[in-house]
Design an enzyme around this catalytic site. Structure first.
Site, PDB file in Angstrom:
ATOM      1  N   GLY A 104       0.793  -1.045   0.188  1.00 42.92           N
ATOM      2  CA  GLY A 104      -0.132  -0.045  -0.047  1.00 42.92           C
ATOM      3  C   GLY A 104       0.758   1.129   0.016  1.00 42.92           C
ATOM      4  O   GLY A 104       2.080   1.020  -0.152  1.00 42.92           O
ATOM      5  N   HIS A 105       0.157   2.647   0.021  1.00 43.37           N
ATOM      6  CA  HIS A 105       0.820   3.510  -0.054  1.00 43.37           C
ATOM      7  C   HIS A 105       1.194   4.414   1.473  1.00 43.37           C
ATOM      8  O   HIS A 105       1.476   5.618   1.349  1.00 43.37           O
ATOM      9  CB  HIS A 105       0.346   4.612  -0.909  1.00 43.37           C
ATOM     10  CG  HIS A 105       0.470   4.119  -2.531  1.00 43.37           C
ATOM     11  ND1 HIS A 105       0.117   4.702  -3.675  1.00 43.37           N
ATOM     12  CD2 HIS A 105       1.078   2.877  -2.885  1.00 43.37           C
ATOM     13  CE1 HIS A 105       0.280   3.971  -4.750  1.00 43.37           C
ATOM     14  NE2 HIS A 105       1.184   3.048  -4.453  1.00 43.37           N
ATOM     15  N   GLY A 106       0.877   3.773   2.365  1.00 41.12           N
ATOM     16  CA  GLY A 106       1.082   4.015   3.690  1.00 41.12           C
ATOM     17  C   GLY A 106      -0.379   4.846   4.244  1.00 41.12           C
ATOM     18  O   GLY A 106      -1.127   4.779   3.702  1.00 41.12           O
TER      19      GLY A 106
END
Ligand SMILES: *[C@@H]1O[C@H](CO)[C@@H](O)[C@H](O)[C@H]1NC(C)=O
Length: 393
Positions: free
Chosen positions: A241-243
């Site tokens: 994921g992108h955090g």
């Protein structure tokens, strides 16, 4: 009747009165016509259950037995006659979206709760069958944006517990314009390269807590939009994921700020970012303040700690004026682990509105078993305890 008979009836009488006063009316979607074969459209049966529950005075319960239920776009709307409706979805029950993404593709949400109070959802799986839409988006074909799987809007006192969301077309869960929402033990799953599949997006809301939740997806695990206040995130696993991102902010000139956000005990694994704040390089009166990032573990994260005030994907419509969003009082405390790139700590703040009050306390991040680096622009703050890589504040 002998006198002691009367006394032995009294407790029974109390039990009867008590159960009347707490009458809970139960509506079962299958009894209302839903067919759990995954092929028959169950939208009307679910709407029937909702209308009955919503018009119940006192508490109401909707039950979803095991099976697969095909649902088209559905709105569970208020105002209701009670503020105590519980939806029990059996853990062997899955709500499935139509396999043709064009059916929902232009809808804002697949399952939407609007203007409801005191609604709790327990258990179950939402399967939006988004993979075909992701494939379309990765090609050059014309494809719709896709629908959010589950959206709560204009609501308060909400619980979402033990729900799984898989393969959303767009965002999995959106909380917008809400107050007092508890998201717990939720499991979000989508491919690491699925586009725009944010796990949980919160905006214009106060008092949202997200705890004991696992998110594997293709975009932000949790994204925090304008107008979010008093947000609490704890015990979350993120990656792929992108955090966890505050932003994007400052796309609009007039924008509500983000204030009082706590992110505690989060484990990031192989994610693009860890703890991120991003704003567009545009004039804006937005702000971010009072943020605490505490006790995070980074496992091979590309950008473990990052503030980027120059976020301009595709270089679209960015006037090159710097971001107007003021970022202040952001603390990173007890952040440990490994970076997948050399720059583990990056503060690229706005020249017009430098970041103030950034605090790094007991931060220890390495890159390939060696020292990592930090990089700063227009960032001001202080450090306490051990800080690796050494600070550039
Ligand atoms: C900040 O938010 C938390 C909930 O996340 C709340 O308990 C606390 O009272 C808020 N603090 C302030 C100063 O509003």
């Amino acid at each position: 009747m002998k006198h002691y008979d009367m006394f032995s009836f009294l407790p029974l009488l109390f039990v009867m009165l008590f159960s009347l006063s707490t009458a809970n009316t139960v509506y079962d979607v299958v009894q209302l016509g839903a067919i759990s074969d995954g092929k028959t459209d169950c939208t009307n049966a679910y709407l029937k259950a909702w209308t009955l529950a919503c018009n119940t005075v006192g508490s109401a319960t909707i039950t979803v037995p095991p099976g697969r239920y095909l649902l088209k776009e559905i709105v569970f709307g208020g105002e209701c006659k009670n503020s105590d409706t519980t939806i029990y979805i059996n853990n062997e029950a899955t709500l499935v979206a139509p396999s043709d993404y064009n059916v929902l593709g232009k809808s804002e949400a697949w399952i939407k709760f609007e203007k409801v109070n005191g609604v709790s959802i327990y258990g179950g799986t939402l399967d939006a069958q988004g993979t075909a839409l992701w494939a379309c988006k990765s090609g050059n074909g014309k494809c719709p944006d896709g629908a959010t799987s589950l959206k709560f809007i204009g609501s308060r006192d909400i619980v979402i517990q033990g729900l799984a969301s898989t393969n959303s077309q767009m965002f999995h869960i959106v909380i917008s314009d809400c107050e007092n929402v508890k998201v717990q033990e939720v499991v979000v799953t989508a491919s690491g390269n699925s586009p725009n599949t944010d796990g949980i997006h919160v905006e214009s809301s106060s008092g949202v807590t997200i705890t004991r939740t696992s998110i594997k997806t293709g975009d932000d695990c949790i994204s925090i939009g304008p107008g979010t206040t008093n947000l609490w995130i704890e015990n979350v696993a993120c990656g792929p994921g992108h955090g966890i991102s505050i932003g994007s902010l400052g796309k609009e000139f007039n924008e509500q700020g983000v204030q009082n956000v706590t992110v505690k005990t989060v484990v990031f694994t192989g994610s693009q970012n860890g703890l991120r704040i991003k704003t567009w390089p545009k004039p804006s009166n937005g702000f971010v303040k009072d943020v605490l990032f505490q006790d995070a573990i980074m496992n091979n994260v590309e950008n473990p700690i990052i503030i980027n005030q120059n976020y301009c994907p595709h270089n679209d419509d960015c006037p090159n004026k710097g971001s107007g969003v003021k970022i202040s009082d952001v603390t990173y405390k007890g952040i440990h682990g490994t970076s997948a790139t050399q720059v583990a700590v990056e503060f690229h703040c706005s020249v017009q509105q430098p970041c103030r009050g950034i605090i790094l306390e007991n931060v220890d991040l390495t890159y390939q078993n060696k020292a990592a680096q930090s990089s700063c622009t227009s960032a001001d703050g202080s450090t306490y305890g051990v800080v690796h890589p050494s600070s550039c504040l």
